[in-house]
Design a protein around this motif. Structure first.
Motif, mmCIF file in Angstrom:
data_model
loop_
_atom_site.group_PDB
_atom_site.id
_atom_site.type_symbol
_atom_site.label_atom_id
_atom_site.label_comp_id
_atom_site.label_asym_id
_atom_site.label_seq_id
_atom_site.Cartn_x
_atom_site.Cartn_y
_atom_site.Cartn_z
ATOM 1 N N ASP A 1 0.459 -0.944 0.031
ATOM 2 C CA ASP A 1 0.005 -0.408 -0.310
ATOM 3 C C ASP A 1 1.002 0.810 0.085
ATOM 4 N N GLU A 2 1.651 1.241 0.582
ATOM 5 C CA GLU A 2 2.694 2.249 0.974
ATOM 6 C C GLU A 2 3.747 2.912 -0.893
ATOM 7 N N THR A 3 2.387 2.971 -1.776
ATOM 8 C CA THR A 3 3.107 3.220 -3.178
ATOM 9 C C THR A 3 2.021 4.478 -3.809
ATOM 10 N N GLU A 4 2.695 5.128 -4.940
ATOM 11 C CA GLU A 4 1.441 6.314 -5.828
ATOM 12 C C GLU A 4 0.382 5.550 -5.819
ATOM 13 N N THR A 5 0.804 4.545 -6.651
ATOM 14 C CA THR A 5 -0.902 4.002 -7.607
ATOM 15 C C THR A 5 -1.413 3.509 -7.179
ATOM 16 N N ASP A 6 -2.995 2.904 -7.807
ATOM 17 C CA ASP A 6 -3.836 2.532 -6.864
ATOM 18 C C ASP A 6 -3.159 0.537 -7.742
ATOM 19 N N THR A 7 -3.692 -0.085 -6.009
ATOM 20 C CA THR A 7 -3.591 -1.684 -6.020
ATOM 21 C C THR A 7 -4.294 -2.163 -7.758
ATOM 22 N N THR A 8 -4.138 -2.519 -8.933
ATOM 23 C CA THR A 8 -5.197 -3.037 -9.436
ATOM 24 C C THR A 8 -5.721 -4.480 -9.019
ATOM 25 N N GLU A 9 -6.905 -5.137 -9.679
ATOM 26 C CA GLU A 9 -7.364 -6.344 -9.583
ATOM 27 C C GLU A 9 -6.084 -7.388 -10.257
ATOM 28 N N ARG A 10 -5.160 -6.954 -11.077
ATOM 29 C CA ARG A 10 -4.426 -8.118 -11.685
ATOM 30 C C ARG A 10 -3.091 -7.921 -10.432
ATOM 31 N N ASP A 11 -2.436 -6.502 -11.029
ATOM 32 C CA ASP A 11 -1.560 -6.772 -9.124
ATOM 33 C C ASP A 11 -1.745 -7.428 -8.110
ATOM 34 N N HIS A 12 -2.761 -6.899 -7.388
ATOM 35 C CA HIS A 12 -3.379 -7.930 -6.147
ATOM 36 C C HIS A 12 -3.035 -9.390 -6.348
ATOM 37 N N PHE A 13 -3.827 -10.147 -7.162
ATOM 38 C CA PHE A 13 -3.696 -11.554 -8.239
ATOM 39 C C PHE A 13 -2.447 -11.660 -7.996
ATOM 40 N N PHE A 14 -0.889 -11.156 -9.198
ATOM 41 C CA PHE A 14 0.375 -11.568 -9.584
ATOM 42 C C PHE A 14 0.618 -11.708 -7.897
ATOM 43 N N VAL A 15 0.419 -10.482 -7.486
ATOM 44 C CA VAL A 15 1.302 -10.967 -6.123
ATOM 45 C C VAL A 15 1.024 -11.779 -5.201
ATOM 46 N N ALA A 16 -0.583 -12.287 -5.366
ATOM 47 C CA ALA A 16 -0.691 -13.191 -4.488
ATOM 48 C C ALA A 16 -0.092 -14.936 -4.657
ATOM 49 N N THR A 17 -0.189 -14.654 -6.159
ATOM 50 C CA THR A 17 0.105 -16.034 -6.462
ATOM 51 C C THR A 17 0.846 -16.667 -6.511
ATOM 52 N N GLU A 18 2.067 -15.197 -6.914
ATOM 53 C CA GLU A 18 3.532 -15.398 -6.700
ATOM 54 C C GLU A 18 4.230 -15.506 -5.416
ATOM 55 N N LEU A 19 3.306 -15.171 -4.287
ATOM 56 C CA LEU A 19 3.658 -15.453 -2.620
ATOM 57 C C LEU A 19 3.432 -17.114 -2.690
ATOM 58 N N ALA A 20 2.096 -17.230 -3.644
ATOM 59 C CA ALA A 20 1.709 -18.773 -2.989
ATOM 60 C C ALA A 20 2.774 -19.955 -3.084
ATOM 61 N N GLU A 21 2.986 -19.533 -4.996
ATOM 62 C CA GLU A 21 3.702 -20.079 -5.455
ATOM 63 C C GLU A 21 5.238 -20.530 -4.952
ATOM 64 N N ARG A 22 5.444 -19.338 -4.150
ATOM 65 C CA ARG A 22 7.408 -19.048 -3.275
ATOM 66 C C ARG A 22 6.949 -19.947 -1.562
ATOM 67 N N GLY A 23 5.263 -20.657 -1.203
ATOM 68 C CA GLY A 23 5.123 -21.544 -0.369
ATOM 69 C C GLY A 23 4.909 -20.307 1.296
ATOM 70 N N VAL A 24 4.084 -19.112 0.801
ATOM 71 C CA VAL A 24 4.608 -17.823 1.856
ATOM 72 C C VAL A 24 2.898 -18.508 1.546
ATOM 73 N N LYS A 25 2.639 -18.077 3.876
ATOM 74 C CA LYS A 25 1.614 -18.323 4.087
ATOM 75 C C LYS A 25 1.133 -17.281 4.717
ATOM 76 N N TRP A 26 -0.338 -16.393 3.768
ATOM 77 C CA TRP A 26 -0.003 -14.914 4.788
ATOM 78 C C TRP A 26 -1.357 -14.722 5.359
ATOM 79 N N GLN A 27 -1.988 -13.746 6.312
ATOM 80 C CA GLN A 27 -2.728 -13.638 7.046
ATOM 81 C C GLN A 27 -4.086 -12.281 6.291
ATOM 82 N N SER A 28 -3.176 -11.528 5.967
ATOM 83 C CA SER A 28 -3.471 -10.422 5.526
ATOM 84 C C SER A 28 -2.829 -9.415 4.272
ATOM 85 N N LEU A 29 -3.296 -8.646 3.402
ATOM 86 C CA LEU A 29 -2.808 -8.441 2.406
ATOM 87 C C LEU A 29 -3.416 -6.710 2.691
ATOM 88 N N ALA A 30 -3.064 -5.309 2.597
ATOM 89 C CA ALA A 30 -2.717 -4.464 2.314
ATOM 90 C C ALA A 30 -2.883 -3.662 0.897
#
Ligand code: ZN
Length: 512
Positions: free
Chosen positions: A292-321
């Motif tokens: 969230d600490e950026t200038e531009t809004d997080t798009t649906e695609r951005d969110h999907f990409f970040v979440a998919t890539e993190l999951a791919e690397r075995g990360v388990k998270w409880q929340s995303l901002a």
């Protein structure tokens, strides 16, 4: 306002407590100066918190191993212990609920407490509601401004819980962690939630690359082939309750998205792996992904990409901002296009529900009353919200009511320091809209805490107010601020109960 409790001389307190202890916990709880809900028994000794003329003390009556593990001054056979780090650690041993624990899959609410004296008030606010409190929450970048350590943040929440007789659970959020070492240090201190701010690794410049430039840059990313396989020629659709999200990437869109986020993903995964290693268990901590600490809004695609890539690397998270449209200025309501916010927020919540479920986290959540109902609604109540500055502003409100002369001096000082202090914030404060404080009667001062511009004036300058010293090295305001909040702490707790309670209520959180 509820009655303040008296401050009692240590000798007197020792006498009275010494007499009462023979009659048990009930009698001890009635001794003047002792916080009645704090009285506990462990291993042959009584423990309670008391208000003395010298400040708060843990009072220990009795012998035994537990009593011996706390250090303090003995007065007529009663031990008075400072609320320091060593005693806080002993407290956590014997009263485990004074230590933070992970949240797991529960809706949660963070109450940063810059002064370290707000916890009992926060607990009063949480009491009627079904939501997990994050009583300790501190961003590392703001610690310097308050003159406290990360250890103080954990300890103060524990003492506050003990004072209030709270035997439930709470979490501790190491907020805006940027480096692996910060995360590990905080883990060792007992923090249970880690909010990873990956803004330094997010490369927003890549958004502006031409298709050709983006595709060329993308091929230089080592994981380029694997990333391409995950998204090329695929599409996803999520829908529920009239909200629908379609996700697909053209080659150039995927390239740009990867260039913006891949370093951030690697960074967050690296911190996660280190935390996993030291905690040794998946449920050992909560992990929040913050973009969230950026200038531009997080798009649906951005969110999907970040979440998919993190999951791919075995990360388990409880929340995303995510970063949302509009302005989340400190300590005031949301500014922006509510309809657009709702549409974005609903989409993020839907993605989180389908890829997790994990919580959508709203940062700078203080006083965003106009959007709280949307946050509750679109997440089905499964969200995380962070507040901090608003509890400081309630402390200032106490001072406007109880010590107007001190407030006037703080106000003048804040005006002098505003320009310099605003540099690290995005605010649109109009100082000209704040009436000159000498034109106001004392009874008008509390209303300043209800107006946008004066709220921000006192919010932005909190670091200077707490840390500035005079020529002789004495604090200009710090000791007086703490003094006022000690004298009028029940007033402070009550104001917090009302104000944080209004947050929780507006979010639509279920009552117990
Ligand atoms: Zn943030």
């Amino acid at each position: 306002m509820s009655a303040e409790l008296g401050k009692v001389d240590i000798n007197e307190l020792a006498q009275e407590a010494g007499k009462a202890v023979g009659e048990g916990a009930g009698a001890l709880a009635k001794v003047e100066g002792i916080y009645p809900l704090s009285v506990k028994f462990a291993d042959g000794a009584f423990f309670c918190l008391a208000r003395t003329g010298q400040g708060k003390r843990l009072v220990v009556l009795g012998e035994g191993k537990a009593a011996g593990d706390f250090s303090g001054e003995s007065v007529s056979g009663v031990k008075f212990c400072a609320l320091d780090a060593e005693n806080a650690a002993a407290l956590r041993n014997y009263f485990p609920w004074t230590a933070p624990v992970p949240i797991g899959r529960r809706a949660s609410f963070g109450t940063g407490d810059r002064l370290g004296v707000a916890t009992p008030g926060h607990l009063q606010a949480f009491a009627p509601y079904e939501i997990f409190p994050v009583l300790a929450q501190q961003s590392m970048r703001e610690l310097g401004r308050t003159g406290r350590t990360a250890q103080d943040v954990i300890d103060d929440a524990g003492w506050g819980a003990f004072e209030a007789g709270y035997v439930g659970t709470f979490a501790a959020d190491a907020d805006h962690i940027k480096k692996i070492d910060e995360a590990l240090d905080c883990y060792r201190l007992g923090f249970t939630m880690f909010t990873i701010d990956a803004s330094d690794q997010i490369d927003l410049q890549a958004v502006h690359l031409s298709d050709e430039q983006a595709l060329t840059g993308f091929r230089e990313i080592p994981a380029y082939r694997q990333i391409t396989e995950r998204y090329a020629d695929k599409s996803w659709n999520f829908s529920r309750g009239g909200v629908s999200v379609d996700i697909a990437f053209s080659d150039a869109e995927l390239a740009r998205c990867a260039l913006v986020y891949h370093k951030a993903v690697e960074h967050m995964a690296a911190i996660y792996d280190q935390l996993r290693k030291v905690s040794g268990a998946e449920a050992g901590f909560d992990f929040e992904v913050s973009v969230d600490e950026t200038e531009t809004d997080t798009t649906e695609r951005d969110h999907f990409f970040v979440a998919t890539e993190l999951a791919e690397r075995g990360v388990k998270w409880q929340s995303l901002a995510p970063k949302f449209t509009g302005q989340f200025q400190k300590g005031i309501d949301y500014i922006g296009d509510k309809a657009k916010f709702e549409q974005q927020f609903a989409a993020h919540a839907l993605i989180a529900e389908n890829l997790g479920p994990y919580k959508i986290s709203v940062h700078s959540g203080s006083d965003k009353f106009s959007i709280f109902p949307l946050v509750g609604q679109h997440t089905g109540g499964y969200f995380h919200l962070k507040t901090a500055g608003t509890s400081w502003l309630e402390a200032v409100r106490v001072i406007t009511v109880k010590n107007p002369a001190l407030y006037r001096r703080m106000h003048e000082f804040a005006l002098e320091h505003f320009e310099q202090d605003r540099a690290s914030y995005h605010v649109t404060t109009d100082l000209a809209a704040i009436p000159p404080v000498d034109s106001l009667a004392d009874s008008d001062l509390p209303a300043l805490m209800d107006k946008v511009d004066s709220r921000q004036l006192l919010h932005i300058t909190y670091g200077s107010l707490l840390s500035c010293r005079d020529g002789a090295g004495a604090f200009l305001f710090r000791d007086e601020i703490y003094g006022a909040l000690y004298d009028y702490e029940q007033t402070y707790y009550q104001m917090l109960e009302r104000h944080i309670g209004r947050h929780i209520e507006t979010l639509g959180v279920k009552r117990r």
